[in-house]
Write a protein that holds these residues in place. Structure first.
Motif, PDB file in Angstrom:
ATOM      1  N   MET A  67      38.405  10.943 -32.160  1.00 58.57           N
ATOM      2  CA  MET A  67      38.492   9.489 -32.060  1.00 58.57           C
ATOM      3  C   MET A  67      37.539   8.805 -33.042  1.00 58.57           C
ATOM      4  O   MET A  67      37.856   7.777 -33.631  1.00 58.57           O
ATOM      5  CB  MET A  67      38.169   9.090 -30.623  1.00 58.57           C
ATOM      6  CG  MET A  67      37.962   7.629 -30.378  1.00 58.57           C
ATOM      7  SD  MET A  67      37.787   7.319 -28.611  1.00 58.57           S
ATOM      8  CE  MET A  67      37.183   5.655 -28.641  1.00 58.57           C
ATOM      9  N   TYR A  68      36.330   9.382 -33.221  1.00 56.16           N
ATOM     10  CA  TYR A  68      35.354   8.782 -34.129  1.00 56.16           C
ATOM     11  C   TYR A  68      35.317   9.533 -35.458  1.00 56.16           C
ATOM     12  O   TYR A  68      35.784  10.678 -35.556  1.00 56.16           O
ATOM     13  CB  TYR A  68      33.957   8.815 -33.503  1.00 56.16           C
ATOM     14  CG  TYR A  68      33.852   8.027 -32.221  1.00 56.16           C
ATOM     15  CD1 TYR A  68      34.040   6.652 -32.207  1.00 56.16           C
ATOM     16  CD2 TYR A  68      33.560   8.668 -31.017  1.00 56.16           C
ATOM     17  CE1 TYR A  68      33.948   5.932 -31.021  1.00 56.16           C
ATOM     18  CE2 TYR A  68      33.465   7.952 -29.829  1.00 56.16           C
ATOM     19  CZ  TYR A  68      33.665   6.579 -29.844  1.00 56.16           C
ATOM     20  OH  TYR A  68      33.568   5.868 -28.680  1.00 56.16           O
ATOM     21  N   ALA A  69      34.720   8.897 -36.465  1.00 58.64           N
ATOM     22  CA  ALA A  69      34.553   9.548 -37.766  1.00 58.64           C
ATOM     23  C   ALA A  69      33.648  10.767 -37.623  1.00 58.64           C
ATOM     24  O   ALA A  69      32.771  10.820 -36.745  1.00 58.64           O
ATOM     25  CB  ALA A  69      33.959   8.560 -38.764  1.00 58.64           C
ATOM     26  N   GLU A  70      33.839  11.735 -38.502  1.00 57.03           N
ATOM     27  CA  GLU A  70      33.070  12.984 -38.444  1.00 57.03           C
ATOM     28  C   GLU A  70      31.572  12.734 -38.478  1.00 57.03           C
ATOM     29  O   GLU A  70      30.799  13.393 -37.783  1.00 57.03           O
ATOM     30  CB  GLU A  70      33.484  13.878 -39.617  1.00 57.03           C
ATOM     31  CG  GLU A  70      32.734  15.193 -39.699  1.00 57.03           C
ATOM     32  CD  GLU A  70      33.059  15.971 -40.964  1.00 57.03           C
ATOM     33  OE1 GLU A  70      32.282  16.886 -41.302  1.00 57.03           O
ATOM     34  OE2 GLU A  70      34.075  15.668 -41.611  1.00 57.03           O
ATOM     35  N   ARG A  71      31.150  11.752 -39.280  1.00 54.85           N
ATOM     36  CA  ARG A  71      29.712  11.521 -39.448  1.00 54.85           C
ATOM     37  C   ARG A  71      29.039  11.015 -38.176  1.00 54.85           C
ATOM     38  O   ARG A  71      27.818  11.068 -38.039  1.00 54.85           O
ATOM     39  CB  ARG A  71      29.457  10.540 -40.595  1.00 54.85           C
ATOM     40  CG  ARG A  71      30.003   9.149 -40.378  1.00 54.85           C
ATOM     41  CD  ARG A  71      29.716   8.245 -41.564  1.00 54.85           C
ATOM     42  NE  ARG A  71      30.295   6.921 -41.386  1.00 54.85           N
ATOM     43  CZ  ARG A  71      31.542   6.608 -41.715  1.00 54.85           C
ATOM     44  NH1 ARG A  71      32.339   7.534 -42.226  1.00 54.85           N
ATOM     45  NH2 ARG A  71      32.010   5.385 -41.521  1.00 54.85           N
ATOM     46  N   ILE A  72      29.833  10.511 -37.220  1.00 53.52           N
ATOM     47  CA  ILE A  72      29.262   9.969 -35.990  1.00 53.52           C
ATOM     48  C   ILE A  72      28.732  11.080 -35.084  1.00 53.52           C
ATOM     49  O   ILE A  72      27.899  10.853 -34.207  1.00 53.52           O
ATOM     50  CB  ILE A  72      30.308   9.114 -35.245  1.00 53.52           C
ATOM     51  CG1 ILE A  72      30.766   7.951 -36.139  1.00 53.52           C
ATOM     52  CG2 ILE A  72      29.750   8.563 -33.948  1.00 53.52           C
ATOM     53  CD1 ILE A  72      29.643   7.046 -36.614  1.00 53.52           C
ATOM     54  N   ALA A  73      29.192  12.316 -35.323  1.00 55.16           N
ATOM     55  CA  ALA A  73      28.768  13.426 -34.464  1.00 55.16           C
ATOM     56  C   ALA A  73      27.254  13.604 -34.460  1.00 55.16           C
ATOM     57  O   ALA A  73      26.658  13.986 -33.452  1.00 55.16           O
ATOM     58  CB  ALA A  73      29.445  14.718 -34.913  1.00 55.16           C
ATOM     59  N   GLY A  74      26.610  13.337 -35.580  1.00 53.80           N
ATOM     60  CA  GLY A  74      25.161  13.496 -35.670  1.00 53.80           C
ATOM     61  C   GLY A  74      24.377  12.234 -35.390  1.00 53.80           C
ATOM     62  O   GLY A  74      23.153  12.195 -35.552  1.00 53.80           O
ATOM     63  N   LEU A  75      25.072  11.181 -34.965  1.00 53.24           N
ATOM     64  CA  LEU A  75      24.417   9.893 -34.736  1.00 53.24           C
ATOM     65  C   LEU A  75      23.600   9.919 -33.453  1.00 53.24           C
ATOM     66  O   LEU A  75      24.062  10.366 -32.408  1.00 53.24           O
ATOM     67  CB  LEU A  75      25.477   8.796 -34.653  1.00 53.24           C
ATOM     68  CG  LEU A  75      25.000   7.346 -34.562  1.00 53.24           C
ATOM     69  CD1 LEU A  75      24.285   6.934 -35.832  1.00 53.24           C
ATOM     70  CD2 LEU A  75      26.194   6.426 -34.297  1.00 53.24           C
ATOM     71  N   LYS A  76      22.366   9.442 -33.532  1.00 53.60           N
ATOM     72  CA  LYS A  76      21.547   9.313 -32.326  1.00 53.60           C
ATOM     73  C   LYS A  76      20.683   8.076 -32.426  1.00 53.60           C
ATOM     74  O   LYS A  76      20.363   7.602 -33.516  1.00 53.60           O
ATOM     75  CB  LYS A  76      20.690  10.558 -32.104  1.00 53.60           C
ATOM     76  CG  LYS A  76      19.646  10.835 -33.160  1.00 53.60           C
ATOM     77  CD  LYS A  76      18.827  12.081 -32.770  1.00 53.60           C
ATOM     78  CE  LYS A  76      17.706  12.319 -33.793  1.00 53.60           C
ATOM     79  NZ  LYS A  76      16.864  13.474 -33.404  1.00 53.60           N
ATOM     80  N   SER A  77      20.292   7.576 -31.279  1.00 50.37           N
ATOM     81  CA  SER A  77      19.489   6.361 -31.222  1.00 50.37           C
ATOM     82  C   SER A  77      18.090   6.625 -31.755  1.00 50.37           C
ATOM     83  O   SER A  77      17.560   7.729 -31.659  1.00 50.37           O
ATOM     84  CB  SER A  77      19.413   5.862 -29.779  1.00 50.37           C
ATOM     85  OG  SER A  77      18.593   4.714 -29.680  1.00 50.37           O
ATOM     86  N   SER A  78      17.494   5.574 -32.318  1.00 52.50           N
ATOM     87  CA  SER A  78      16.117   5.668 -32.790  1.00 52.50           C
ATOM     88  C   SER A  78      15.167   5.842 -31.619  1.00 52.50           C
ATOM     89  O   SER A  78      15.234   5.095 -30.629  1.00 52.50           O
ATOM     90  CB  SER A  78      15.740   4.398 -33.571  1.00 52.50           C
ATOM     91  OG  SER A  78      14.352   4.274 -33.703  1.00 52.50           O
ATOM     92  N   ALA A  79      14.293   6.827 -31.720  1.00 53.87           N
ATOM     93  CA  ALA A  79      13.303   7.044 -30.664  1.00 53.87           C
ATOM     94  C   ALA A  79      12.415   5.822 -30.486  1.00 53.87           C
ATOM     95  O   ALA A  79      11.983   5.504 -29.372  1.00 53.87           O
ATOM     96  CB  ALA A  79      12.461   8.269 -31.002  1.00 53.87           C
TER      97      ALA A  79
END
Length: 389
Positions: free
Chosen positions: A1-13
């Protein structure tokens, strides 16, 4: 459903920590925020009224992607580059420096592209580059900034898309690149045809001496993209910053910006331009430097009085942060949890290290805390540190 690059996306600590620090009674040294009580409210209000009176509906209309021409002219005049003459074609206005980083990532990074960055480095830049699936190669640093020998050695092994560097009062460490090393980095960039992305949000907030020349200036505008902002010197809510580069790069960044947000907000640009025309910035900078220096000095003094002798820290010559190092077996994330229970917070340093090291370090922000809160907050932290260790 999402772009491939979103798999590594995480919120800023850091953003996650800020959610916790908003509760009542919390003293936070976590956010990288300027002091809101120092925002030039009256002057910005007056500048806004003058803008609307002088320019009317034009100040509320769309403008060109590259940015308001009078504002760009003023910025170009401040960017000395030796023999290279800058024109408006060398500069675009961006929606904060963070947008400049994202546009550069769009322009240069494919999946698997390599970016060289200081170890540690600014987390917001690492996030922007990783979103485009870049590999971050950490380059060693010390108390004078990035090590030229380490950069040279890394260039022998692989060629990066660019080197990302923050030479003035770096976020997170507060360290500044020495003049000798600035010249070395410029020479390396010329010898290896290495593109350098120079991020300079804090350069005008120096406490001692004079502002050192930028890599952009020393390199006469070649092989360097220079980013800076009015977020730290006027107000971040205006979201007005800029990117300077050779005309080819600046033109491509402008084309990318067209597909991103069309332009930086018109009214904000007019307000910044009017504020600069008023000549009030120099006095405002003097006030910022004086206030932030007093807060830095108190934080250093309080840590000396309240922290265990096994903990060390640096003394930055400007900016908004200082860097604390604990014994190697200490974990700043665990200490943060204990500190939050005592209503005080900081940012663990590990998040800033591309190689995942630095678990025994912490970033401390001194710009956005009153003298009273600095004293009380450091005392609370000291009690936690002494109790745990």
């Amino acid at each position: 459903m999402y772009a491939e690059r979103i798999a590594g996306l995480k919120s800023s600590a850091i953003r996650d920590i800020l959610k916790v620090t908003s509760r009542d009674g919390m003293i936070s040294f976590a956010g990288g925020l300027p002091a809101p009580e120092l925002f030039p409210l009256k002057e910005v209000s007056e500048a806004t009224q003058r803008v609307l009176s002088k320019y009317g509906s034009s100040a509320l209309q769309y403008t060109i992607t590259e940015g308001l021409m009078p504002l760009r002219e003023k910025i170009v005049q401040t960017l000395a580059t030796g023999s290279t003459r800058l024109t408006l074609n060398h500069l675009i206005i961006t929606q904060g420096s963070q947008q400049g980083l994202e546009l550069i990532a769009k322009l240069y990074l494919d999946k698997g592209s390599v970016v060289f960055a200081e170890n540690p480095s600014y987390l917001g830049a690492l996030q922007a580059f990783r979103l485009f699936q870049a590999e971050i190669e950490p380059i060693a640093t010390d108390d004078q900034g990035i090590l030229p020998a380490a950069l040279n050695n890394a260039l022998k092994k692989q060629r990066p898309a660019f080197l990302y560097i923050m030479p003035n009062f770096q976020n997170p460490t507060g360290v500044s690149l020495s003049l000798e090393r600035r010249r070395e980095i410029v020479d390396i960039s010329k010898n290896h045809d290495l593109l350098v992305v120079e991020d300079d949000p804090y350069g005008d907030i120096f406490f001692e001496g004079e502002k050192l020349p930028s890599l952009f200036t020393l390199g006469e505008g070649k092989n360097v993209i220079y980013l800076s902002t009015f977020s730290k010197t006027i107000a971040p809510g205006l979201r007005v910053a800029f990117a300077a580069a050779n005309d080819e790069i600046a033109g491509k960044l402008a084309m990318l910006k067209q597909g991103t947000d069309l332009q930086t907000n018109t009214l904000g640009q007019y307000i910044v331009n009017e504020y600069l025309e008023s000549g009030l910035l120099l006095e405002h900078l003097r006030k910022l430097r004086e206030t932030y220096r007093s807060r830095r000095d108190l934080m250093l003094s309080a840590m000396n009085r309240h922290f265990p002798s096994t903990v060390t820290w640096n003394c930055p010559g400007g900016g908004m942060f200082l860097w604390v190092t604990m014994p190697k077996n200490w974990d700043a994330k665990e200490i943060l949890l204990q500190c939050i229970e005592h209503n005080v917070a900081f940012v663990p340093g590990q998040e800033f290290f591309p190689d995942g090291s630095g678990r025994n370090t912490m970033r401390m922000n001194f710009s956005n805390a009153s003298l009273q809160n600095i004293e009380a907050g450091i005392k609370r932290m000291g009690e936690v540190l002494k109790k745990l260790f």
